[in-house]
Motif scaffolding. Structure first.
Motif, mmCIF file in Angstrom:
data_model
loop_
_atom_site.group_PDB
_atom_site.id
_atom_site.type_symbol
_atom_site.label_atom_id
_atom_site.label_comp_id
_atom_site.label_asym_id
_atom_site.label_seq_id
_atom_site.Cartn_x
_atom_site.Cartn_y
_atom_site.Cartn_z
ATOM 1 N N ALA A 37 26.326 25.394 39.035
ATOM 2 C CA ALA A 37 24.964 25.825 38.711
ATOM 3 C C ALA A 37 24.111 25.741 39.966
ATOM 4 C CB ALA A 37 24.377 24.954 37.605
ATOM 5 N N ASP A 38 23.120 26.645 40.049
ATOM 6 C CA ASP A 38 22.244 26.605 41.218
ATOM 7 C C ASP A 38 21.186 25.516 41.035
ATOM 8 O OD1 ASP A 38 20.533 27.677 39.366
ATOM 9 O OD2 ASP A 38 19.959 29.414 40.546
ATOM 10 N N GLU A 39 20.394 25.268 42.074
ATOM 11 C CA GLU A 39 19.457 24.148 42.040
ATOM 12 C C GLU A 39 18.317 24.359 41.050
ATOM 13 O OE1 GLU A 39 16.647 23.727 45.409
ATOM 14 O OE2 GLU A 39 17.909 25.258 46.375
ATOM 15 N N ASN A 40 18.054 25.601 40.620
ATOM 16 C CA ASN A 40 16.976 25.852 39.663
ATOM 17 C C ASN A 40 17.362 25.522 38.229
ATOM 18 O OD1 ASN A 40 15.145 26.789 41.573
ATOM 19 N ND2 ASN A 40 15.908 28.890 41.441
ATOM 20 N N PHE A 41 18.659 25.317 38.001
ATOM 21 C CA PHE A 41 19.131 25.149 36.636
ATOM 22 C C PHE A 41 18.446 23.981 35.931
ATOM 23 C CE2 PHE A 41 22.168 24.212 33.247
ATOM 24 C CZ PHE A 41 22.452 25.491 32.781
#
Length: 894
Positions: free
Chosen positions: A199-203
């Motif tokens: 998952a990316d950091e915005n998740f």
């Protein structure tokens, strides 16, 4: 009254006259009408009646007096205490009726609350996130010449560029998954096998997963970071205080630092991931970066868009279409369209959506069944209300003198209405209190059965209590409204003379309510029988292979996969193992079975679509699948050979397998089609045809299936499947585990029996069947209470008639038949209405299954006969009691 004046004149005049003069004027008119009818005849009396009525139409009779009892008086503490006192005396004086009323309402409210809690849980999926109303999942609708699908996964660039190029998008979050692997604690060697999710950091910024320890906002920012759920933390460390410690996956030598521990997902969450790796972990992977840099068409990522306030998702979908169109041109004949699905719709509105490469999805719900059970819950509660009405009006004659005396002493109709409504609310509140106890008594078993975490207590969602209290108050008002307005409308003279209280309209309404009750009950009985038979059918249907005693063992490491033949030979030596096959997927697979494009070589027609399984030469023997034409695989020399099922052979117009060449250029794992791993078209020879076998739910028709040899370029092997004897299963599992750990000591044994996995296809149907059975039992029980009330009422109204008939020689059997036949007619009418309704509803439901039972006539006979028998038992008690009563007592009673 012997003579009845024109009803329309009475209604018109009663509305016109002032309330304080209404009874006096109407009484005078009726007395004059009776005398004229006896002296001059009813026709003459009717002609003069309207002229007499007109003489009373003057201002002094129409003018209203000020209300001496304002609303505040009607609900003053003194009046409320009076209502309570009278209600308590009435309820305790008639203990049997009170018990029946309380029992009916308790049953109804209990069923309503349990079903309501279940529906509330389903309808509030994923609402625990603060911005749930602004979070949307991005869907791609892709249509080609051979395919038409909707996928809940899109490309990397669409996720990345949308937040930059579309002003309405506040940010996006994405995740993806690739296979499963062992996750271990290097210190204790504790390990578990789970899906690898990125998952990316915005998740963690978009979603509000409850963090036990760690920093939520930055948990996925740094490379080699991992988030785990508390269950995994306890399994690997026996503690949740593990932030800063490291974990290892077998697929890489990199250690992963734990940056956060989150609570286990609640039961009403669509997310089921156990761990999340930071996407930035792969920033130094050149292949990963290169692939993402130009990725506008893949289905590799599940993407969520957080929209700004007051943004229309349709407008954002249109801009996403334009964004992709400006950067990517699909193949000729292919069209794509992007749309946004609300986060809160994912659970109940994803029936025909392929999820792609994502770990999201702890099962799909169905909005159809939500509607069905919502209607069932309301009907159960409504039937309980009808039951109360019938029982209350059944004993109306017992209260006629009480009401008459109160009206003669100055009680207004509003007082009486309030009194009856207060009694109804009191009974409903008592029933509600009992229901709370029953609900909490049944919920633990219900939660285990439905795999939910429902509760009804002080810590429940406030909305549950608001809806519950509103439903209880409404139930009390509906239950008491008909008796209140019925019993309060009669004149004191009629009540004190104990004249007949109900007219034909009242009786017809009550009969209609009983017909309604039994109609619903019979429909539910038929629905339950059909559902039960369909579940039995799909559980016992011949699937084209023998599903019992097939033990499926997962291949969870590369070493085991490379040495599969060696391990298979070891497993085959176990005395309790009959046969063993190596496969890429198994029938009943919960993972995606790949599909491929296929056509005969040299054919210029469009490619056809078929599923594909990688198997070995022992597949047919192990699964007991019949080869009907050609031959089976014979070993590694058949690596470019395939076997078709009958459906695939018919699709390709192949009558006999004689080595025909076919080409397979592309495959799909549930999303779009891509070139094979070898990047070259797989050219294969058709060496055999097997009899069709079911490898999906019976909701789906048997689809074309290609059986390729295990070392094919489409899909690698993933399972050992062994047919076992069933004797000493623990020892068999231990020996299989020994065979695996000889090759890979770190391998974790993961297994299941295939018949149990196939049964999970219909687990939700089993739950619905059981819930429907209990709801049907509740409705028939409550309906019988209502029928008992109507039988009691009729026996009381006909007590003198029964006495006369008995004196004239009528037997108990004659009298019982006399009292019973009218009620059985009502049940017959209910059957006549219920049968076509049930036939239509169950037929509609069976269309969900490609293979289903036929609705036979005997189902209706059993349901209708059961309703008739239960109704007869209910009526017989009251009918026999009335027939056995002493006629002397009934005839001298005034």
């Amino acid at each position: 009254m012997k003579y009845q004046p024109p009803a329309w004149i009475d209604k018109w005049l009663s509305r016109l006259l002032a309330p304080h003069l209404r009874e006096e004027v109407m009484g005078d008119l009726h007395e004059r009408y009776q005398r004229r009818s006896q002296r001059l005849g009813e026709t003459n009396a009717r002609q003069r009646y309207w002229r007499d009525a007109l003489t009373y139409v003057r201002w002094s009779n129409i003018k209203r007096k000020p209300n001496p009892y304002p609303t505040t008086y009607l609900y003053s503490p003194t009046m409320l205490r009076n209502y309570l006192k009278i209600a308590f005396r009435t309820l305790t004086r008639h203990k049997l009726y009170t018990a029946l009323n309380v029992a009916g309402l308790t049953f109804g409210i209990t069923c309503f609350l349990i079903i309501g809690l279940y529906l509330f849980d389903e309808l509030t999926f994923d609402q625990q996130h603060r911005n749930a109303s602004r979070i949307y999942r991005v869907l791609e609708h892709k249509k080609t010449k051979t395919d038409d699908l909707t996928v809940a996964a899109v490309s990397y660039k669409l996720a990345e560029e949308s937040k930059k190029s579309i002003p309405e998008v506040e940010t996006t979050a994405r995740m993806t998954s690739f296979g499963r692997d062992n996750l271990s604690n290097p210190e204790t060697k504790n390990k578990t096998h789970l899906t690898i999710n990125l998952a990316d950091e915005n998740f963690m910024k978009v979603f509000d997963f409850e963090v036990i320890s760690g920093e939520k906002q930055t948990a996925l920012k740094e490379p080699n970071s991992i988030i785990i759920v508390e269950e995994i933390a306890k399994k690997l460390f026996n503690s949740t205080d593990v932030v800063g410690k490291t974990l290892r996956f077998d697929f890489t030598e990199k250690p992963f630092k734990i940056t956060a521990v989150i609570k286990n997902h609640p039961s009403n969450s669509s997310f089921d991931f156990e761990s999340l790796l930071s996407e930035s972990t792969f920033n130094d992977d050149a292949e990963f970066q290169k692939s993402n840099a130009s990725d506008w068409s893949s289905h590799d990522y599940t993407v969520y868009a957080l929209l700004k306030e007051n943004t229309h998702p349709q407008a954002v979908g249109t801009k996403m279409n334009a964004l992709v169109a400006a950067n990517y041109k699909p193949e000729v004949g292919t069209t794509t369209d992007y749309s946004l699905q609300p986060l809160t719709d994912m659970r109940l509105h994803s029936d025909h959506i392929a999820r792609g490469s994502t770990s999201v999805g702890s099962g799909k719900g169905s909005i159809l069944y939500i509607k069905i059970f919502g209607v069932v819950a309301l009907f159960v509660l409504l039937i309980a209300c009808i039951n109360y009405m019938n029982l209350t009006t059944a004993r109306a004659s017992n209260r006629s003198k009480e009401i008459g005396v109160r009206k003669a002493n100055g009680a207004f109709r509003s007082h009486l209405i309030n009194q009856f409504l207060f009694e109804s609310l009191l009974v409903t509140l008592l029933s509600f209190a009992l229901s709370i106890g029953f609900v909490n008594l049944f919920l633990p078993s219900f939660n285990a059965f439905t795999e939910k975490q429902l509760s009804l207590g002080f810590h429940s969602d406030y909305r549950i209590w608001l809806y519950t209290i509103a439903a209880v108050v409404l139930t009390g008002l509906i239950s008491g409204s008909y008796p209140a307005f019925l019993l309060s409308r009669f004149s004191p003279l009629a009540l004190l003379k104990s004249l007949k209280l109900q007219n034909k309209g009242d009786l017809s309404l009550r009969k209609g309510l009983v017909v309604f009750q039994f109609t619903i009950s019979v429909v539910m009985i038929i629905g339950t029988i059909v559902l039960f038979r369909q579940i039995q059918y799909v559980s016992n249907k011949d699937l084209g292979f023998t599903k019992e005693l097939l033990l499926v063992v997962d291949i969870n490491s590369g070493d085991v996969r490379k040495n599969a033949q060696t391990i298979k030979n070891e497993i085959s030596k176990i005395a309790t193992v009959k046969n063993t096959s190596v496969m890429s997927r198994v029938p009943g697979e919960w993972k995606n079975i790949p599909t491929v494009k296929i056509r005969p070589e040299g054919n210029s027609d469009e490619h056809k679509i078929s599923y594909l399984l990688g198997v070995d030469e022992d597949f047919a023997t192990t699964f007991e699948v019949k080869v009907v034409n050609g031959r089976n695989f014979m070993g590694a020399n058949d690596s470019t050979s395939i076997i078709l099922n009958e459906t695939a052979a018919n699709m390709l117009n192949i009558k006999e397998a004689v080595g025909q060449l076919v080409e397979i250029p592309e495959r799909s794992m549930g999303g779009s089609y891509s070139l094979l791993n070898s990047r070259e078209t797989f050219r294969a020879r058709v060496i055999g045809i097997v009899k069709d076998f079911h490898f999906q739910s019976l909701r789906e028709r048997i689809a074309p299936m290609v059986l390729a040899y295990q070392n094919n370029p489409v899909h690698s092997i993933d399972y050992f499947t062994s047919r076992v004897t069933g004797n000493d299963i623990p020892t068999t599992l231990a020996k299989i585990n020994d065979a695996l750990t000889k090759i890979d000591p770190a391998h974790l044994l993961e297994y299941h029996f295939l018949d149990e996995q196939l049964a999970r296809f219909y687990a939700d149907d089993h739950r619905r069947e059981t819930m429907l059975i209990w709801a049907a039992l509740a409705t028939i029980f409550i309906a019988c209470l209502g029928l008992f009330g109507l039988a009691t009422y009729t026996a009381e109204q006909r007590i003198k008639e029964i006495g006369v008939r008995k004196v004239l020689g009528a037997s108990v059997v004659n009298l019982t038949a006399l009292l019973s036949k009218d009620f059985l007619k009502l049940v017959l009418i209910a059957n006549g209405i219920a049968f076509p309704l049930a036939w239509w509803a169950t037929g509609l439901w069976l269309q969900e299954f490609a293979y289903h039972i036929t609705i036979e006539w005997w189902i209706f006979l059993v349901a209708g006969g059961s309703a008739m028998f239960i109704a007869l038992l209910t009526i017989s008690y009251q009918a026999i009691k009335a027939a056995l009563a002493d006629p002397v007592k009934s005839l001298k009673t005034e």
